[in-house]
Design a protein around this motif. Structure first.
Motif, PDB file in Angstrom:
ATOM      1  N   GLU A  34     -17.010   9.167  -1.617  1.00  0.00           N
ATOM      2  CA  GLU A  34     -15.624   9.468  -1.263  1.00  0.00           C
ATOM      3  C   GLU A  34     -14.671   8.643  -2.118  1.00  0.00           C
ATOM      4  OE1 GLU A  34     -17.960   8.617   0.818  1.00  0.00           O
ATOM      5  OE2 GLU A  34     -18.386  10.502   1.884  1.00  0.00           O
ATOM      6  N   GLU A  35     -15.023   7.378  -2.365  1.00  0.00           N
ATOM      7  CA  GLU A  35     -14.156   6.520  -3.161  1.00  0.00           C
ATOM      8  C   GLU A  35     -14.128   6.987  -4.622  1.00  0.00           C
ATOM      9  OE1 GLU A  35     -14.713   2.336  -0.636  1.00  0.00           O
ATOM     10  OE2 GLU A  35     -15.969   2.773  -2.393  1.00  0.00           O
ATOM     11  N   ARG A  36     -15.253   7.419  -5.126  1.00  0.00           N
ATOM     12  CA  ARG A  36     -15.290   7.917  -6.503  1.00  0.00           C
ATOM     13  C   ARG A  36     -14.420   9.156  -6.669  1.00  0.00           C
ATOM     14  NH1 ARG A  36     -21.585   7.673  -8.551  1.00  0.00           N
ATOM     15  NH2 ARG A  36     -21.909   5.415  -8.202  1.00  0.00           N
ATOM     16  N   GLU A  37     -14.535  10.085  -5.673  1.00  0.00           N
ATOM     17  CA  GLU A  37     -13.730  11.299  -5.729  1.00  0.00           C
ATOM     18  C   GLU A  37     -12.245  10.977  -5.657  1.00  0.00           C
ATOM     19  OE1 GLU A  37     -13.294  15.586  -3.383  1.00  0.00           O
ATOM     20  OE2 GLU A  37     -14.757  14.068  -2.719  1.00  0.00           O
ATOM     21  N   MET A  38     -11.889  10.003  -4.807  1.00  0.00           N
ATOM     22  CA  MET A  38     -10.482   9.617  -4.675  1.00  0.00           C
ATOM     23  C   MET A  38      -9.960   9.030  -5.994  1.00  0.00           C
ATOM     24  SD  MET A  38      -8.817   6.661  -2.258  1.00  0.00           S
ATOM     25  CE  MET A  38      -9.560   5.415  -3.294  1.00  0.00           C
ATOM     26  N   VAL A  39     -10.770   8.168  -6.620  1.00  0.00           N
ATOM     27  CA  VAL A  39     -10.343   7.541  -7.880  1.00  0.00           C
ATOM     28  C   VAL A  39     -10.173   8.589  -8.972  1.00  0.00           C
ATOM     29  CG1 VAL A  39     -11.071   5.983  -9.721  1.00  0.00           C
ATOM     30  CG2 VAL A  39     -11.307   5.288  -7.329  1.00  0.00           C
ATOM     31  N   GLN A  40     -11.116   9.546  -9.058  1.00  0.00           N
ATOM     32  CA  GLN A  40     -11.019  10.582 -10.084  1.00  0.00           C
ATOM     33  C   GLN A  40      -9.802  11.470  -9.869  1.00  0.00           C
ATOM     34  OE1 GLN A  40     -14.759  12.600  -9.929  1.00  0.00           O
ATOM     35  NE2 GLN A  40     -15.905  10.929 -10.917  1.00  0.00           N
ATOM     36  N   THR A  41      -9.526  11.805  -8.590  1.00  0.00           N
ATOM     37  CA  THR A  41      -8.349  12.638  -8.290  1.00  0.00           C
ATOM     38  C   THR A  41      -7.062  11.928  -8.656  1.00  0.00           C
ATOM     39  OG1 THR A  41      -9.580  13.669  -6.463  1.00  0.00           O
ATOM     40  CG2 THR A  41      -7.183  13.918  -6.462  1.00  0.00           C
ATOM     41  N   GLN A  42      -6.953  10.635  -8.298  1.00  0.00           N
ATOM     42  CA  GLN A  42      -5.751   9.881  -8.626  1.00  0.00           C
ATOM     43  C   GLN A  42      -5.586   9.718 -10.154  1.00  0.00           C
ATOM     44  OE1 GLN A  42      -6.207   6.226  -6.440  1.00  0.00           O
ATOM     45  NE2 GLN A  42      -5.404   7.113  -4.513  1.00  0.00           N
ATOM     46  N   ALA A  43      -6.710   9.502 -10.860  1.00  0.00           N
ATOM     47  CA  ALA A  43      -6.620   9.356 -12.314  1.00  0.00           C
ATOM     48  C   ALA A  43      -6.178  10.664 -12.959  1.00  0.00           C
ATOM     49  CB  ALA A  43      -7.973   8.925 -12.884  1.00  0.00           C
ATOM     50  N   ALA A  44      -6.646  11.811 -12.438  1.00  0.00           N
ATOM     51  CA  ALA A  44      -6.272  13.100 -13.002  1.00  0.00           C
ATOM     52  C   ALA A  44      -4.801  13.406 -12.786  1.00  0.00           C
ATOM     53  CB  ALA A  44      -7.153  14.203 -12.411  1.00  0.00           C
ATOM     54  N   GLY A  45      -4.231  12.964 -11.636  1.00  0.00           N
ATOM     55  CA  GLY A  45      -2.823  13.251 -11.354  1.00  0.00           C
ATOM     56  C   GLY A  45      -1.900  12.092 -11.652  1.00  0.00           C
ATOM     57  N   GLU A  46      -2.310  11.184 -12.486  1.00  0.00           N
ATOM     58  CA  GLU A  46      -1.526   9.973 -12.790  1.00  0.00           C
ATOM     59  C   GLU A  46      -0.136  10.322 -13.308  1.00  0.00           C
ATOM     60  OE1 GLU A  46      -0.456   6.025 -13.262  1.00  0.00           O
ATOM     61  OE2 GLU A  46      -2.227   6.827 -12.249  1.00  0.00           O
ATOM     62  N   PHE A  47      -0.029  11.377 -14.115  1.00  0.00           N
ATOM     63  CA  PHE A  47       1.250  11.721 -14.725  1.00  0.00           C
ATOM     64  C   PHE A  47       1.885  12.963 -14.079  1.00  0.00           C
ATOM     65  CE2 PHE A  47      -1.337   9.572 -17.934  1.00  0.00           C
ATOM     66  CZ  PHE A  47      -0.515   8.505 -18.217  1.00  0.00           C
ATOM     67  N   ARG A 104       0.817  -1.196   0.000  1.00  0.00           N
ATOM     68  CA  ARG A 104       0.000   0.000   0.000  1.00  0.00           C
ATOM     69  C   ARG A 104       0.854   1.250   0.000  1.00  0.00           C
ATOM     70  NH1 ARG A 104      -5.249  -0.719   0.790  1.00  0.00           N
ATOM     71  NH2 ARG A 104      -5.501   1.433   1.499  1.00  0.00           N
ATOM     72  N   ARG A 105       2.147   1.109   0.308  1.00  0.00           N
ATOM     73  CA  ARG A 105       3.001   2.277   0.280  1.00  0.00           C
ATOM     74  C   ARG A 105       3.505   2.573  -1.139  1.00  0.00           C
ATOM     75  NH1 ARG A 105       7.288   0.583   4.710  1.00  0.00           N
ATOM     76  NH2 ARG A 105       6.936  -1.380   3.591  1.00  0.00           N
ATOM     77  N   SER A 106       3.426   1.588  -2.076  1.00  0.00           N
ATOM     78  CA  SER A 106       3.878   1.813  -3.452  1.00  0.00           C
ATOM     79  C   SER A 106       2.782   2.524  -4.239  1.00  0.00           C
ATOM     80  CB  SER A 106       4.225   0.480  -4.123  1.00  0.00           C
ATOM     81  OG  SER A 106       3.059  -0.314  -4.208  1.00  0.00           O
ATOM     82  N   SER A 107       3.107   2.856  -5.513  1.00  0.00           N
ATOM     83  CA  SER A 107       2.113   3.523  -6.365  1.00  0.00           C
ATOM     84  C   SER A 107       0.931   2.596  -6.577  1.00  0.00           C
ATOM     85  CB  SER A 107       2.758   3.868  -7.706  1.00  0.00           C
ATOM     86  OG  SER A 107       1.797   4.421  -8.558  1.00  0.00           O
ATOM     87  N   PRO A 108      -0.268   2.998  -6.243  1.00  0.00           N
ATOM     88  CA  PRO A 108      -1.438   2.102  -6.313  1.00  0.00           C
ATOM     89  C   PRO A 108      -1.754   1.680  -7.748  1.00  0.00           C
ATOM     90  CG  PRO A 108      -2.157   4.354  -5.977  1.00  0.00           C
ATOM     91  CD  PRO A 108      -0.652   4.376  -5.860  1.00  0.00           C
ATOM     92  N   LEU A 109      -2.188   0.459  -7.910  1.00  0.00           N
ATOM     93  CA  LEU A 109      -2.569  -0.095  -9.210  1.00  0.00           C
ATOM     94  C   LEU A 109      -3.953   0.355  -9.627  1.00  0.00           C
ATOM     95  CD1 LEU A 109      -2.101  -2.078 -11.557  1.00  0.00           C
ATOM     96  CD2 LEU A 109      -3.012  -3.888 -10.080  1.00  0.00           C
ATOM     97  N   LEU A 110      -4.834   0.576  -8.688  1.00  0.00           N
ATOM     98  CA  LEU A 110      -6.234   0.831  -8.999  1.00  0.00           C
ATOM     99  C   LEU A 110      -6.446   2.052  -9.895  1.00  0.00           C
ATOM    100  CD1 LEU A 110      -9.140   0.004  -8.618  1.00  0.00           C
ATOM    101  CD2 LEU A 110      -9.216   1.438  -6.561  1.00  0.00           C
ATOM    102  N   PRO A 111      -5.773   3.202  -9.662  1.00  0.00           N
ATOM    103  CA  PRO A 111      -6.018   4.336 -10.563  1.00  0.00           C
ATOM    104  C   PRO A 111      -5.738   4.003 -12.020  1.00  0.00           C
ATOM    105  CG  PRO A 111      -4.870   5.077  -8.611  1.00  0.00           C
ATOM    106  CD  PRO A 111      -4.865   3.569  -8.554  1.00  0.00           C
ATOM    107  N   SER A 112      -4.681   3.247 -12.277  1.00  0.00           N
ATOM    108  CA  SER A 112      -4.373   2.887 -13.668  1.00  0.00           C
ATOM    109  C   SER A 112      -5.428   1.950 -14.233  1.00  0.00           C
ATOM    110  CB  SER A 112      -2.993   2.228 -13.756  1.00  0.00           C
ATOM    111  OG  SER A 112      -2.008   3.134 -13.310  1.00  0.00           O
ATOM    112  N   LEU A 113      -5.881   0.988 -13.400  1.00  0.00           N
ATOM    113  CA  LEU A 113      -6.932   0.080 -13.865  1.00  0.00           C
ATOM    114  C   LEU A 113      -8.216   0.847 -14.147  1.00  0.00           C
ATOM    115  CD1 LEU A 113      -6.432  -2.999 -11.502  1.00  0.00           C
ATOM    116  CD2 LEU A 113      -5.695  -2.724 -13.867  1.00  0.00           C
ATOM    117  N   LEU A 114      -8.500   1.827 -13.283  1.00  0.00           N
ATOM    118  CA  LEU A 114      -9.692   2.634 -13.516  1.00  0.00           C
ATOM    119  C   LEU A 114      -9.533   3.475 -14.777  1.00  0.00           C
ATOM    120  CD1 LEU A 114     -10.625   3.800  -9.908  1.00  0.00           C
ATOM    121  CD2 LEU A 114     -11.778   2.121 -11.336  1.00  0.00           C
ATOM    122  N   ALA A 115      -8.300   3.931 -15.025  1.00  0.00           N
ATOM    123  CA  ALA A 115      -8.069   4.688 -16.259  1.00  0.00           C
ATOM    124  C   ALA A 115      -8.358   3.825 -17.477  1.00  0.00           C
ATOM    125  CB  ALA A 115      -6.625   5.198 -16.299  1.00  0.00           C
ATOM    126  N   VAL A 116      -7.947   2.536 -17.401  1.00  0.00           N
ATOM    127  CA  VAL A 116      -8.245   1.614 -18.491  1.00  0.00           C
ATOM    128  C   VAL A 116      -9.752   1.444 -18.633  1.00  0.00           C
ATOM    129  CG1 VAL A 116      -8.016  -0.758 -19.299  1.00  0.00           C
ATOM    130  CG2 VAL A 116      -6.065   0.410 -18.282  1.00  0.00           C
TER     131      VAL A 116
END
Length: 472
Positions: A90-103, A31-43
């Motif tokens: 809250e989870e949706r907002e977190m996923v959208q924020t992580q997807a927006a800042g992926e790069f 959980r301390r590494s870069s999370p996989l879920l934002p990238s999967l959600l981006a896909v």
């Protein structure tokens, strides 16, 4: 790109070969590494975006795989929508924020980026992706299998058909008189055009015309017409008189019966055109003039029509007879050829040279002796050219042989249909004999080749191996 391109892109990104490693990575990731879920959600979002693009952009061709791929994409969309609805706000907002800042490098180092969804939701999404990739892999295998060609298709399509190589006969009539008429009529028309004149229609073609005879009025009109023709019979001569006599023999049939006569086609067409032209212009004149004026014009029109009919008829007959006379002259010229009067081409030249002063009106110089010496060696009549039927015949018959592919073979030109058919019969008997000999030779050759191939199977083995590898 299509649905397969999306699956391949996802596989390249995740560096995965199956669904199991993907699930394992989602479950055991630190959980301390870069999370996989934002990238999967981006896909997943990319998949959703593809479903909203026009079909023409997503699909390169309307193949069977494209239809099955779109079906798989719709299934993924439904599963993804169901999974997304299970997320809290809250989870949706977190996923959208992580997807927006992926790069964004700075955001990737923040604690916000390292957050992740609950393990059961990550596992559920991994199953959705696994289902989609499995469907894509199955479609790909089906398409690869469908691309293998059927190497026996040609034999299956045409192997049972037996092509008949027998020849068929066709006899074509050649109207040499019609050829000559066309030549002279064209020549006369060109001469007239050079003088700024028009040459009359001269074709002798005739066609059947039926006269109305189904009521008392039409029957009476025919009777008067016959009487008028009979009265003018004494003024006719030659061919015209013979035609009228033949028509008078037929006479007017009883009312209700047909009266059919042969009339010159070109002349009838011209007379119809002249009649229709006068009627059309007279109707236009009546619209803007009084009845008295129209009646006066009608009388003048009738006289003009009669005059035009006589003039057209006379010109047609004169042109027809002129062309026909040229045709007869041409045939008589070829028939005048003789073997006795002239022995060599030099004799022919001397005869022509002797006649020239009569037409030139002055004497001509003597013929060169060397030229005469050379022409003494050439016979006046070449073998096979004496009174050639192409120059003297009214009609000839061309004999043709036609093969199974429609190719035509000229066997000759003959004076009668019987001679043309005889030529084909003789030629075809030789052809059938040659076919039988060739078939026997091919059978013998086939036996020899089969024996050779049975003795040496290396070539056949290599071909079988290549075909087996191609079918895989």
């Amino acid at each position: 790109f299509g649905s397969r391109a999306l699956g391949v892109s996802t596989l390249r990104w995740a560096n995965l070969q199956s669904v199991a490693p993907l699930t394992q990575m989602a479950m055991t990731q630190d959980r301390r590494s870069s999370p996989l879920l934002p990238s999967l959600l981006a896909v997943g979002c990319l998949c959703m975006l593809c479903t909203r693009l026009p079909v023409s952009f997503l699909t390169t061709s309307p193949t069977g795989h494209g239809r099955s791929g779109r079906t798989a994409m719709r299934g993924f969309k439904e599963d993804f929508e169901a999974w997304r609805s299970s997320l809290t706000p809250e989870e949706r907002e977190m996923v959208q924020t992580q997807a927006a800042g992926e790069f964004n490098k700075k955001f990737r180092k923040s604690d916000e980026f390292k957050k992740d969804l609950p393990e059961e939701k990550v596992k559920s999404f991994s199953k959705i992706l696994g289902k989609f990739f499995d469907a894509e892999a199955a479609d790909y295998k089906k398409e690869v299998a469908a691309k293998v060609p059927n190497y026996n298709r040609l034999l299956e399509k045409a192997g049972d058909k037996v092509l008949d190589f027998a020849m068929s006969s066709r006899i074509v009539e050649i109207d040499r008189d019609a050829d000559r008429r066309y030549t002279f009529a064209t020549r006369n028309a060109k001469k007239a055009a050079e003088k700024g004149e028009m040459y009359p229609q001269s074709s002798p073609m005739v066609e059947v015309w039926e006269f109305k005879n189904d009521d008392a009025e039409s029957h009476e009109a025919l009777t008067k017409l016959m009487d008028a023709i009979k009265g003018a019979q004494g003024e006719l001569s030659g061919e015209d008189k013979a035609v009228v006599e033949e028509l008078l023999k037929i006479g007017v049939p009883p009312m209700g019966e047909k009266l059919e006569v042969f009339l010159p086609q070109q002349l009838v067409n011209q007379l119809h055109y002249a009649h229709n032209y006068l009627v059309k212009n007279f109707e236009m004149f009546k619209e803007n003039h009084t009845e008295a004026e129209a009646e006066t014009v009608m009388k003048a029109a009738v006289e003009a029509r009669t005059k035009a009919m006589v003039e057209l008829t006379e010109k047609h007959v004169a042109a027809r007879d002129e062309v026909e006379e040229d045709v007869k002259l041409m045939k008589s010229l070829f028939r005048s050829q003789t073997k006795d009067k002239y022995k060599t081409k030099a004799d022919v030249l001397r005869s022509i040279w002797a006649e020239l002063p009569k037409y030139l009106g002055k004497p001509v110089p003597p013929v060169d002796e060397e030229l005469l010496a050379d022409m003494e060696q050439i016979p006046a009549v070449q073998e096979g050219e004496f009174r050639h039927n192409w120059g003297i015949a009214d009609k000839l018959y061309k004999s043709e042989a036609i093969d199974a592919f429609g190719m035509k073979y000229l066997l000759g030109v003959f004076d009668t249909p019987e001679e043309a058919q005889k030529a084909f019969t003789e030629w075809n008997s030789e052809y059938e004999k040659a076919r039988a000999d060739m078939k026997s030779e091919m059978q013998q050759w086939s036996k020899q080749e089969n024996a050779r191939l049975e003795a040496d199977t290396s070539g056949a083995d290599r071909i079988k191996k290549i075909l087996e590898e191609a079918r895989r």
